[in-house]
Write a protein that holds these residues in place. Structure first.
Motif, PDB file in Angstrom:
ATOM      1  N   PHE A 160      -1.110  -6.082   9.204  1.00 50.99           N
ATOM      2  CA  PHE A 160      -0.147  -7.266   8.894  1.00 50.99           C
ATOM      3  C   PHE A 160       1.473  -6.737   8.301  1.00 50.99           C
ATOM      4  CE2 PHE A 160       1.516 -10.027   5.289  1.00 50.99           C
ATOM      5  CZ  PHE A 160       2.005 -11.035   6.323  1.00 50.99           C
ATOM      6  N   MET A 161       1.116  -5.640   7.675  1.00 50.48           N
ATOM      7  CA  MET A 161       2.459  -5.177   7.033  1.00 50.48           C
ATOM      8  C   MET A 161       2.943  -4.237   7.932  1.00 50.48           C
ATOM      9  SD  MET A 161       2.682  -6.872   4.448  1.00 50.48           S
ATOM     10  CE  MET A 161       4.529  -5.760   4.326  1.00 50.48           C
ATOM     11  N   ARG A 162       2.311  -3.632   8.870  1.00 46.80           N
ATOM     12  CA  ARG A 162       2.964  -2.949  10.135  1.00 46.80           C
ATOM     13  C   ARG A 162       3.847  -3.619  10.943  1.00 46.80           C
ATOM     14  NH1 ARG A 162       4.829   0.914  11.358  1.00 46.80           N
ATOM     15  NH2 ARG A 162       3.812   1.869  13.191  1.00 46.80           N
ATOM     16  N   LYS A 163       3.300  -4.741  10.989  1.00 52.35           N
ATOM     17  CA  LYS A 163       4.165  -5.859  12.163  1.00 52.35           C
ATOM     18  C   LYS A 163       5.535  -6.367  11.436  1.00 52.35           C
ATOM     19  CE  LYS A 163       0.578  -7.436  14.766  1.00 52.35           C
ATOM     20  NZ  LYS A 163      -0.425  -8.794  14.981  1.00 52.35           N
ATOM     21  N   LEU A 164       5.441  -6.119  10.067  1.00 48.58           N
ATOM     22  CA  LEU A 164       6.633  -6.216   9.058  1.00 48.58           C
ATOM     23  C   LEU A 164       7.237  -5.028   8.844  1.00 48.58           C
ATOM     24  CD1 LEU A 164       5.185  -9.407   7.119  1.00 48.58           C
ATOM     25  CD2 LEU A 164       6.587  -9.820   8.998  1.00 48.58           C
ATOM     26  N   ASP A 165       7.350  -4.382   9.456  1.00 50.03           N
ATOM     27  CA  ASP A 165       8.252  -2.845   9.527  1.00 50.03           C
ATOM     28  C   ASP A 165       7.712  -1.918   8.382  1.00 50.03           C
ATOM     29  OD1 ASP A 165       9.830  -3.330  11.688  1.00 50.03           O
ATOM     30  OD2 ASP A 165      11.426  -4.037  10.670  1.00 50.03           O
ATOM     31  N   ALA A 166       6.749  -2.035   7.678  1.00 50.01           N
ATOM     32  CA  ALA A 166       6.204  -0.858   6.898  1.00 50.01           C
ATOM     33  C   ALA A 166       6.007   0.054   7.698  1.00 50.01           C
ATOM     34  CB  ALA A 166       4.734  -1.376   6.206  1.00 50.01           C
ATOM     35  N   SER A 167       6.493   1.390   7.065  1.00 50.93           N
ATOM     36  CA  SER A 167       6.212   2.623   7.906  1.00 50.93           C
ATOM     37  C   SER A 167       5.194   3.190   7.946  1.00 50.93           C
ATOM     38  CB  SER A 167       7.526   3.571   7.158  1.00 50.93           C
ATOM     39  OG  SER A 167       7.273   4.915   7.763  1.00 50.93           O
ATOM     40  N   VAL A 168       4.798   4.335   7.364  1.00 50.70           N
ATOM     41  CA  VAL A 168       3.426   4.845   7.089  1.00 50.70           C
ATOM     42  C   VAL A 168       2.552   3.893   6.199  1.00 50.70           C
ATOM     43  CG1 VAL A 168       2.164   6.979   6.186  1.00 50.70           C
ATOM     44  CG2 VAL A 168       4.411   7.089   7.226  1.00 50.70           C
ATOM     45  N   VAL A 169       1.172   3.758   6.468  1.00 52.78           N
ATOM     46  CA  VAL A 169       0.413   2.905   5.760  1.00 52.78           C
ATOM     47  C   VAL A 169      -0.885   3.651   5.505  1.00 52.78           C
ATOM     48  CG1 VAL A 169       1.030   0.643   6.523  1.00 52.78           C
ATOM     49  CG2 VAL A 169      -0.791   1.991   7.541  1.00 52.78           C
ATOM     50  N   VAL A 170      -1.496   3.630   4.204  1.00 46.97           N
ATOM     51  CA  VAL A 170      -2.381   4.345   3.943  1.00 46.97           C
ATOM     52  C   VAL A 170      -3.870   3.487   3.406  1.00 46.97           C
ATOM     53  CG1 VAL A 170      -3.213   6.157   1.992  1.00 46.97           C
ATOM     54  CG2 VAL A 170      -0.919   6.180   2.708  1.00 46.97           C
ATOM     55  N   THR A 171      -5.137   3.878   3.601  1.00 46.46           N
ATOM     56  CA  THR A 171      -6.331   2.996   3.136  1.00 46.46           C
ATOM     57  C   THR A 171      -6.268   2.920   1.822  1.00 46.46           C
ATOM     58  OG1 THR A 171      -7.790   4.947   2.855  1.00 46.46           O
ATOM     59  CG2 THR A 171      -7.737   4.237   5.314  1.00 46.46           C
ATOM     60  N   GLU A 172      -7.016   2.204   1.171  1.00 44.71           N
ATOM     61  CA  GLU A 172      -7.445   1.979  -0.185  1.00 44.71           C
ATOM     62  C   GLU A 172      -8.181   3.201  -0.506  1.00 44.71           C
ATOM     63  OE1 GLU A 172      -9.593  -1.797  -1.173  1.00 44.71           O
ATOM     64  OE2 GLU A 172      -9.672  -1.859   1.090  1.00 44.71           O
ATOM     65  N   LEU A 173      -8.514   3.267  -1.668  1.00 43.47           N
ATOM     66  CA  LEU A 173      -9.044   4.694  -2.218  1.00 43.47           C
ATOM     67  C   LEU A 173     -10.389   4.786  -1.609  1.00 43.47           C
ATOM     68  CD1 LEU A 173      -8.048   6.790  -4.353  1.00 43.47           C
ATOM     69  CD2 LEU A 173      -8.982   5.490  -6.177  1.00 43.47           C
ATOM     70  N   VAL A 174     -10.712   5.866  -1.277  1.00 45.98           N
ATOM     71  CA  VAL A 174     -11.966   6.259  -0.361  1.00 45.98           C
ATOM     72  C   VAL A 174     -12.786   7.429  -1.305  1.00 45.98           C
ATOM     73  CG1 VAL A 174     -13.160   6.889   1.698  1.00 45.98           C
ATOM     74  CG2 VAL A 174     -11.368   5.489   1.707  1.00 45.98           C
ATOM     75  N   SER A 175     -13.916   7.003  -1.586  1.00 46.80           N
ATOM     76  CA  SER A 175     -14.695   8.149  -2.415  1.00 46.80           C
ATOM     77  C   SER A 175     -15.162   9.174  -1.465  1.00 46.80           C
ATOM     78  CB  SER A 175     -16.029   7.502  -2.966  1.00 46.80           C
ATOM     79  OG  SER A 175     -16.904   8.452  -3.517  1.00 46.80           O
ATOM     80  N   ALA A 176     -14.859  10.307  -1.639  1.00 48.91           N
ATOM     81  CA  ALA A 176     -15.510  11.748  -0.969  1.00 48.91           C
ATOM     82  C   ALA A 176     -16.888  11.723  -1.127  1.00 48.91           C
ATOM     83  CB  ALA A 176     -14.873  12.951  -1.415  1.00 48.91           C
ATOM     84  N   THR A 177     -17.627  11.314  -2.028  1.00 43.35           N
ATOM     85  CA  THR A 177     -19.053  11.500  -2.322  1.00 43.35           C
ATOM     86  C   THR A 177     -19.648  10.166  -1.604  1.00 43.35           C
ATOM     87  OG1 THR A 177     -18.707  12.329  -4.513  1.00 43.35           O
ATOM     88  CG2 THR A 177     -20.756  11.173  -4.106  1.00 43.35           C
ATOM     89  N   GLY A 178     -19.000   9.180  -1.561  1.00 40.81           N
ATOM     90  CA  GLY A 178     -19.520   8.082  -0.712  1.00 40.81           C
ATOM     91  C   GLY A 178     -19.419   8.420   0.764  1.00 40.81           C
TER      92      GLY A 178
END
Length: 348
Positions: free
Chosen positions: A38-56
């Motif tokens: 949604f935000m990429r269509k509204l001109d956000a540049s780079v996007v990043v995921t939510e926090l992801v656990s490396a252990t997960g």
């Protein structure tokens, strides 16, 4: 489309930053697959995921793997990892690379106790020996760029962000994003942009600033005043999803995009479509209520609207209620609500 193993379409995030320096800050429970699209269509540049656990990732948690899902429209897309063990984080970075991510972002800024007590998140800023192992291991483990997110320090007596930036530069980190508060501050007080400007002047690694950017004007102002290579916008996008498009137009000294729907009624309909595509009915209801509440802030009748919408059980009723409200405010300007606490929190 979910994450893919192809690397043919990868975009270097640093190149993207030069064209558009306004980055969507990762926020837990908010910047999911649907909201990023949604935000990429509204001109956000780079996007990043939510926090992801490396252990997960190591334990192949289904929930963890879902957090890393994305589609091609989101590029350049970063997968943000946290953890306390260098080897586990490096393996997590390799998984992110295998899923086709454009870059890996390591979180050393999260102040949440359950993350910090394990030595992860902002706790890593107290242990630069371990941090160096994590950075070196990750950079060596993958061919894609590695970036990091930090705070100014653990507390006012340990504002060691310059040491971290120097370490990042020496280990080959692509950029450092800094939230202008210490871990001890959490989200209280004001982000220290003078500190960020001073840090930018002293470090060789590309630097992104973050904290309290709530308007397009403040985004451009902070970018120009600090000399940063980019700025991260989090909460500002929750009350004004057009903040990226407007900031980009202002930065380029161009007219605002005429193709965008300049009303929350149309915007919320677009968000509903994105959420419906990627969320279960239960999550859809939660997200619709949250975003309707955030988008409404600063408009007449917003407080009552928020009370009303959280009483509704049916998603169709929620959508109808929200659309009716947003139609009713089309002739009003949004007031400054930066003091409202319910917009605080959620990111590092």
């Amino acid at each position: 489309m979910s994450a893919t193993s192809t690397n043919l379409n990868r975009i270097n995030p640093l190149d993207a930053l030069k064209k558009n320096p306004f980055v969507l800050a990762p926020m837990a429970g908010i910047t999911d697959h649907a909201f990023r699209s949604f935000m990429r269509k509204l001109d956000a540049s780079v996007v990043v995921t939510e926090l992801v656990s490396a252990t997960g990732i190591e334990y192949k948690s289904e929930r963890t793997m879902q957090l890393m899902s994305y589609d091609e429209s989101q590029r350049p897309i970063g997968i943000q990892l946290f953890g306390e063990d260098a080897e586990t984080i490096a393996k997590g970075a390799q998984v992110a690379e295998s899923l086709g991510a454009d870059f890996v972002d390591l979180n050393f800024g999260c102040p949440v106790p359950k993350v910090v007590k394990k030595g992860a998140g902002s706790a890593m800023m107290k242990d630069l020996v371990t941090m160096e192992k994590v950075l070196s291991s990750c950079v060596k483990a993958v061919k894609i760029p590695v970036t990091i997110k930090i705070r100014t320090g653990w507390d006012q007596t340990q504002r060691n962000a310059l040491d971290v930036c120097n370490l990042a530069h020496d280990t080959g980190i692509t950029w450092v994003a800094i939230h202008g508060r210490t871990r001890a501050q959490g989200y209280s007080g004001l982000a220290d942009w003078d500190f960020i400007a001073d840090l930018k002047a002293k470090t060789k690694v590309p630097l992104l600033g973050n904290g309290d950017i709530l308007t397009p004007q403040s985004a451009v102002k902070r970018l120009k005043e600090t000399g940063c290579d980019g700025v991260l916008i989090g909460r500002g996008a929750l009350k004004n999803p057009l903040i990226f498009a407007d900031a980009l137009s202002l930065w380029k000294n161009e007219p605002v995009r005429s193709d965008l729907k300049r009303n929350y009624h149309g915007i919320f309909q677009d968000l509903h479509v994105a959420l419906q595509t990627h969320c279960s009915e239960h999550i859809l209801g939660i997200q619709l209520k949250k975003f309707a509440s955030w988008f409404s802030t600063g408009y007449p009748g917003a407080a009552q609207f928020r009370k009303d919408i959280f009483q509704l059980k049916n998603n169709d009723e929620v959508l109808s209620c929200a659309l009716d409200f947003f139609r009713s405010i089309s002739d009003f300007d949004q007031e400054d609500t930066s003091h409202e606490e319910f917009l605080m929190g959620g990111h590092g």
